[in-house]
Design a protein around this motif. Structure first.
Motif, short mmCIF file in Angstrom:
data_model
loop_
_atom_site.label_atom_id
_atom_site.label_comp_id
_atom_site.label_asym_id
_atom_site.label_seq_id
_atom_site.Cartn_x
_atom_site.Cartn_y
_atom_site.Cartn_z
N THR A 136 0.83 -1.20 0.00
CA THR A 136 0.00 0.00 0.00
C THR A 136 0.87 1.25 0.00
OG1 THR A 136 -1.77 -1.13 1.20
CG2 THR A 136 -1.79 1.27 1.24
N ALA A 137 1.88 1.27 0.86
CA ALA A 137 2.76 2.44 0.95
C ALA A 137 3.57 2.61 -0.33
CB ALA A 137 3.69 2.29 2.16
N GLU A 138 4.08 1.50 -0.88
CA GLU A 138 4.85 1.61 -2.13
C GLU A 138 3.96 2.12 -3.26
OE1 GLU A 138 7.05 -1.87 -3.18
OE2 GLU A 138 8.22 -1.87 -1.32
N GLY A 139 2.71 1.68 -3.28
CA GLY A 139 1.77 2.17 -4.29
C GLY A 139 1.51 3.66 -4.13
N ALA A 140 1.39 4.11 -2.88
CA ALA A 140 1.16 5.53 -2.62
C ALA A 140 2.35 6.37 -3.06
CB ALA A 140 0.89 5.75 -1.13
N LEU A 141 3.55 5.86 -2.84
CA LEU A 141 4.75 6.57 -3.29
C LEU A 141 4.77 6.65 -4.82
CD1 LEU A 141 7.50 7.89 -2.76
CD2 LEU A 141 8.50 5.59 -2.69
N GLU A 146 4.14 10.12 -9.65
CA GLU A 146 3.46 10.37 -10.93
C GLU A 146 2.66 11.66 -10.94
OE1 GLU A 146 1.10 6.93 -11.95
OE2 GLU A 146 2.68 6.25 -13.32
N GLU A 147 2.09 12.02 -9.79
CA GLU A 147 1.12 13.12 -9.75
C GLU A 147 1.73 14.45 -9.32
OE1 GLU A 147 -1.80 12.96 -10.93
OE2 GLU A 147 -1.99 10.79 -11.20
N ASP A 149 5.08 17.39 -9.75
CA ASP A 149 6.09 17.82 -10.71
C ASP A 149 7.39 18.22 -10.01
OD1 ASP A 149 5.25 20.16 -9.57
OD2 ASP A 149 4.41 21.01 -11.41
N THR A 150 7.54 17.81 -8.75
CA THR A 150 8.78 18.01 -8.01
C THR A 150 9.20 16.68 -7.40
OG1 THR A 150 7.57 18.59 -5.98
CG2 THR A 150 8.19 20.41 -7.44
N THR A 151 10.41 16.62 -6.89
CA THR A 151 10.86 15.38 -6.25
C THR A 151 10.16 15.19 -4.91
OG1 THR A 151 12.69 16.52 -5.13
CG2 THR A 151 13.15 15.53 -7.30
N ILE A 152 10.04 13.94 -4.52
CA ILE A 152 9.54 13.65 -3.17
C ILE A 152 10.57 14.11 -2.15
CG2 ILE A 152 8.65 11.84 -1.64
CD1 ILE A 152 6.98 12.37 -4.18
N HIS A 153 11.84 13.95 -2.49
CA HIS A 153 12.92 14.44 -1.65
C HIS A 153 12.73 15.94 -1.39
CE1 HIS A 153 16.98 15.85 -0.59
NE2 HIS A 153 17.22 14.60 -0.21
N ASN A 154 12.79 16.32 -0.14
CA ASN A 154 12.65 17.71 0.30
C ASN A 154 11.21 18.22 0.25
OD1 ASN A 154 14.22 19.77 1.50
ND2 ASN A 154 14.07 21.01 -0.36
N SER A 155 10.25 17.36 -0.07
CA SER A 155 8.84 17.75 -0.02
C SER A 155 8.32 17.69 1.41
CB SER A 155 7.98 16.82 -0.89
OG SER A 155 8.29 16.96 -2.25
N ASN A 156 7.34 18.53 1.68
CA ASN A 156 6.63 18.46 2.96
C ASN A 156 5.44 17.53 2.80
OD1 ASN A 156 7.95 20.11 4.91
ND2 ASN A 156 7.30 21.93 3.79
N VAL A 238 -1.04 18.04 -3.45
CA VAL A 238 -1.70 16.86 -3.99
C VAL A 238 -2.22 16.01 -2.84
CG1 VAL A 238 -1.40 14.73 -5.30
CG2 VAL A 238 -0.29 16.83 -6.07
N ILE A 239 -3.51 15.69 -2.88
CA ILE A 239 -4.13 14.81 -1.89
C ILE A 239 -4.19 13.40 -2.45
CG2 ILE A 239 -6.24 14.29 -0.60
CD1 ILE A 239 -6.93 17.30 -0.78
N ILE A 240 -3.73 12.44 -1.67
CA ILE A 240 -3.85 11.02 -2.03
C ILE A 240 -4.61 10.34 -0.91
CG2 ILE A 240 -2.64 8.89 -2.62
CD1 ILE A 240 -0.25 10.65 -3.45
#
Length: 294
Positions: A136-141, A146-147, A149-156, A238-240
């Motif tokens: 589930t977590a890997e799918g959310a990542l 995909e959704e 336009d920035t890296t997950i790294h350094n995102s809040n 983005v809300i998931i």
């Protein structure tokens, strides 16, 4: 009761193909409805027509992970035919026959109560739930990558809910460099978040703490992401939502606010069906084994 476990599987997605293979290899007698587009080589797996099937020998009925809709309809990925779980079907099963599902709505709860059949949610088992939280977590990542336009790294990243799935999400998103915030309701959860190197947010403070969040992941089966909270999100957040249907985000209001909101249902079946199916199959075998030996 026969020592050979007899299981009816109604519908299901790609996860169930692996679960069927595993259960068949363990000797379970499997009957399938909703698989007429496929063929199976195992002798103890058969596809039947609901109109001509006798339900009187079953030990269990396994539904799709999502259960049924509010009219008893089940998901059928591998058939164009419509299948419903009804009172007429369940009363034909033996009294010891149980209904297994991932999620249950009022229809399913009422149906099993009316027919005096045990309803078991397979992910309520702690071990199974924790194992299933990984795909589930890997799918959310995957969805987050995909959704955005920035890296997950350094995102809040804000994770609503700090249960089994929430903790696995927090570890995974932290591992790829996100700054992870988790909502908590008590001091024990707050200390656990601190021990994991996470930022904790009291749920009562969510509305004012969510303003700088880039990705919001919901695991809470309650309307936490309401109008008041969504109004404070950045427009590019983005809300998931990972909660079971119908989800617990005000999707209509998010759309009005031009905020991207995705209801990410059944992620394990989409991103890791073999692993997720193995988890379901092993859990089902243990549940049937416990029933036979009890």
């Amino acid at each position: 009761m026969s020592l050979q476990k007899k299981l009816l599987i109604l519908g299901g997605d790609a996860r169930y193909l692996e679960a069927i293979r595993l259960l068949a290899n363990k000797g379970v007698d499997i009957t399938l409805m909703g698989y007429d587009q496929l063929q199976f080589q195992q002798k103890n797996v058969k596809i039947v027509n609901p109109e001509y099937f006798s339900y009187g020998h079953l030990d269990g009925v396994l539904l799709p992970v999502g259960g049924t809709d509010l009219e008893g309809k089940v998901e059928t990925t591998y058939s164009d035919k419509t299948i419903h779980l009804t009172k007429e079907i369940l009363i034909q099963t033996p009294e010891h026959c149980s209904v297994y599902t991932g999620a249950a709505n009022k229809y399913l709860e009422n149906l099993t109560n009316q027919t005096n059949r045990k309803l078991t949610k397979i992910f309520q088992n702690e071990e199974t739930a924790i194992r299933n939280s990984i795909p589930t977590a890997e799918g959310a990542l995957h969805v987050a990558i995909e959704e955005t336009d920035t890296t997950i790294h350094n995102s809040n990243v804000m994770i609503l809910g700090f249960g089994r799935v929430g903790k696995t999400l927090a570890r995974l998103f932290s591992a790829v460099g996100a700054t992870v915030h988790v909502t908590v309701r008590n001091k024990t959860a707050a200390v656990k978040a601190y021990e994991m190197g996470l930022q904790h947010v009291w749920i009562s403070d969510l509305q004012k703490k969510i303003k700088d969040i880039d990705i919001c992941l919901n695991t809470v089966p309650a309307p936490v992401l309401n109008k008041q909270v969504i109004a404070n999100l950045k427009k590019d957040c983005v809300i998931i939502d990972l909660a079971s249907a119908p989800g617990d985000t005000d999707f209509a209001f998010a759309k009005k606010q031009n905020i991207k909101a995705i209801h990410a249902l059944g992620l394990p079946g989409k991103t890791a069906p073999k692993t997720a199916g193995k988890i379901i199959g092993e859990a089902m075998y243990e549940l049937l084994d416990d029933k036979i030996n009890s």
